[in-house]
Motif scaffolding. Sequence first.
Motif, mmCIF file in Angstrom:
data_model
loop_
_atom_site.group_PDB
_atom_site.id
_atom_site.type_symbol
_atom_site.label_atom_id
_atom_site.label_comp_id
_atom_site.label_asym_id
_atom_site.label_seq_id
_atom_site.Cartn_x
_atom_site.Cartn_y
_atom_site.Cartn_z
ATOM 1 N N TYR B 65 -9.599 8.430 52.803
ATOM 2 C CA TYR B 65 -8.153 8.207 52.770
ATOM 3 C C TYR B 65 -7.746 7.095 51.811
ATOM 4 O O TYR B 65 -6.599 7.026 51.397
ATOM 5 N N TRP B 70 -1.678 9.023 51.625
ATOM 6 C CA TRP B 70 -1.300 9.222 53.033
ATOM 7 C C TRP B 70 -0.282 8.158 53.449
ATOM 8 O O TRP B 70 -0.520 6.966 53.284
ATOM 9 N N SER B 71 0.862 8.595 53.955
ATOM 10 C CA SER B 71 1.855 7.638 54.433
ATOM 11 C C SER B 71 2.632 8.248 55.579
ATOM 12 O O SER B 71 2.503 9.443 55.863
ATOM 13 N N ASP B 83 -5.503 4.648 42.382
ATOM 14 C CA ASP B 83 -4.173 4.017 42.407
ATOM 15 C C ASP B 83 -4.061 2.888 43.413
ATOM 16 O O ASP B 83 -3.582 1.800 43.098
ATOM 17 N N ASP B 87 -3.287 -1.019 42.567
ATOM 18 C CA ASP B 87 -2.094 -1.660 43.121
ATOM 19 C C ASP B 87 -2.473 -2.906 43.909
ATOM 20 O O ASP B 87 -1.849 -3.954 43.779
ATOM 21 N N PHE B 284 -0.077 -1.053 57.855
ATOM 22 C CA PHE B 284 -0.147 0.223 58.569
ATOM 23 C C PHE B 284 1.158 0.480 59.305
ATOM 24 O O PHE B 284 1.698 1.576 59.279
ATOM 25 N N GLY B 287 3.985 2.134 57.686
ATOM 26 C CA GLY B 287 3.823 3.537 57.315
ATOM 27 C C GLY B 287 2.989 3.713 56.065
ATOM 28 O O GLY B 287 2.798 4.825 55.602
ATOM 29 N N LEU B 288 2.497 2.603 55.488
ATOM 30 C CA LEU B 288 1.672 2.715 54.283
ATOM 31 C C LEU B 288 0.211 2.901 54.697
ATOM 32 O O LEU B 288 -0.625 2.020 54.511
ATOM 33 N N PHE B 289 -0.091 4.067 55.258
ATOM 34 C CA PHE B 289 -1.409 4.262 55.854
ATOM 35 C C PHE B 289 -2.532 4.213 54.813
ATOM 36 O O PHE B 289 -3.590 3.640 55.064
ATOM 37 N N GLN B 291 -2.626 2.630 51.929
ATOM 38 C CA GLN B 291 -2.842 1.256 51.474
ATOM 39 C C GLN B 291 -3.603 0.458 52.522
ATOM 40 O O GLN B 291 -4.506 -0.306 52.190
#
Lengths: 436, 321
Positions: B65, B70-71, B83, B87, B284, B287-289, B291
Amino acid sequence: MRMPRRALAALALVALVATGCSDPASETTTGGPATWAEPTAKLDGVTLTIWAAQNSNTVPKQVIEAFQAATGAKVDVVTIPDPYEQSVQTKVATGDKPDLAFWQPTASMLTALNAKANLQTLDGAPWLDKLTPALRDITGLLDGARYAALVTSPAVEGVYYNKEVFAANGITATPKNFGEMLTAARQLKAKGVTPFFEMGKDRWATQWWVQVQLADAAKAGLWDKINKKQETFSSPVVLDAIKQYQALINEGLFNADIKTATFDDQGAALLSGKAAMAVQVNSFFGQLQAKADTATLDAKIGFFPISPTGNVGTFIPDQSNALVAFKTGDAKREAAARQLLAYWMGPGYAGFIADRKTVSLQTAVQSPAGVPKALLDVHSSLSSSVGSMQALAVANPDLYINLADMIAGTMTPEQVATTTQEQFAQLAKAAGVPGF
Amino acid sequence: MSTVLDHATGVPTGTPPQDSARATPARARRSSAISRHTHPMWFLVPAFAILFVFFFLPTVFNFVYAFTDWSGFKSQINPVGWDNFTDLAGSGTLYASLRITIGYAVLVAVFQNLFGFALAVLLERDTRLNHLVRVLFLIPVLMSALAVGYIFQALLKPEGALNGLLSALTGADVHTAWLGSTSWTIVVVAAIHAWKWMGLSMLIYLAGFKTIPVDLVEAAHIDGASPWRAFWCIRFPLLAPAVTFNVATALLGSMNGFDIVQATTAGGPARTTEILNIFIYRTFGQGLFAQATTMSLMLFLLVALLAFPVIRFLRKREEIL
């Protein structure tokens, strides 16, 4: 750490299988336009679950009891621990969904729940025509679809002040713009009164100071430009507001214990007259209501909206103002959830606002007696107010945490701006906003 | 002096696994024959099944993941290559969190071993009182870490019990915010973490002391070593395997810390105690799963990368024995 070759092969296989997986929250049911049952139709044997936060779990008590009595359904309110939004998003991401939940009805927070996949649309809901026209489409919409039902008057960022402190120090009229407010603050400071009170430890209110300074810019489309990357949080308009906030703190216009003060301290300070003003939202007044009765509050606490050039409020509907209905895959329960909302905003509405002593959102339903004067002022400022960052920006970065760090002395205004922008871009990219 | 003794006794120290490793081939053959007869390999299946589902699989998914988008905002999960890593590398927050995490882990390792070692020395003799006190110090190890965190958070509040006690003792009104300093809170939280786990370190040091043969120390005394010298030159070096275990588990375990920090400060004040897991939790929650997954992969790699040199270094210390 020696790994047999066979285990490595198995690992690679698992990895390959795993890439084919999809988000567990993505299973959705699609159907035609929603039908709306009679609000009091029988629902025996149906159990609905509502998720609520610690500060909203008592909101639906009366209306749920009435609904249960009228329909025979059973409704459970489950309190999700704070941080509420974070906990709910995590649960929903793993496929755990209630029938209804309290939720901040702004576009960015609806995006955060992946509304299109997870939420029922409430287009054509029977209560929409009854709402005060100015409030009907103020929030709850994402990409033209309606996902949230507004049940109470949305919060407005503005200034709560102690009327007695103002009067005792010769301030007879409320400030007409941000500059006048600062003049009044300096006048108060000269007389030994703490003009403003801020809660650096609990952090979340720090962002109001920047947002009210952006009210005029917001009216001119600031958030649209930020959404399109034409402006950023480091643009002069935003950065200057952050710098101004820091300058006012350095000038000594705030409470001396700003770094360690809490939400609770802020309420106590304003009520006791230790401080004259606090830039806050409705939940702050809710806290004051827990500390004093309506008569005392009417005598002591007033509200005025503020913006650089006038008295424009900044509205920020919060989690206790609205509910969303989830797609659970169970058509019967989904219909029952819609029916509960229809009951809440229909036959049950008068009883609900009377119980909550809150302002009515419907033209035909009178606000109950006993709504504090300040709340009526907040509500009347709504029609002329502009949207907050939460309401208009495509993502909701942790501006408040960065500002609290600035207050604690570990960040400069420039760092606050760049860190917030970085996170905004990250969230916008994840949400699939074009250009990010 | 210690080298003489070591030669004389032929390296008597070490934890049981080391002993069995040095066992004669005949004995090893016999024990493996026994295990073949009484413990079929498939007895391992339940344990490995659990390990596979709850540890191995998540770790693999962690790798997968991290390379997706995934978000919580959309249903599709698409691969995005490196990416997330680029980042993250470009963001200052990750480095700040990493710095804090390593500082925290080092502080915990130091405190936990100091406390545990001191307790082991104090409670070494097998008296009835010592037995009781050892149990008392082991209780925090068994307590829920969140409970420990919340208890300390309440004790250390400006209006908490510690300030109340200090006020009563000094006669002055004490209002110190023990968890309010941007530079010292990390030390306080590390001390709390160490307090919770010091009972375990104590137990391992106690076990280490027990493995040291009495005749070694007696010989030192006969040779005229003072108790102080006998302790630091004979017994302390022989504790090396226990030090290895304690330092490694404290250091690497606290890098994965979350619960105690979350309960006491939640990363505050001003994010000075925001260790990586708190940062991951926050990311998390937004919602930035993907990352968050990438960060936890970085943490996994960091712990792994640190584990090898640390354990190697500590093992080297043992070899001198």
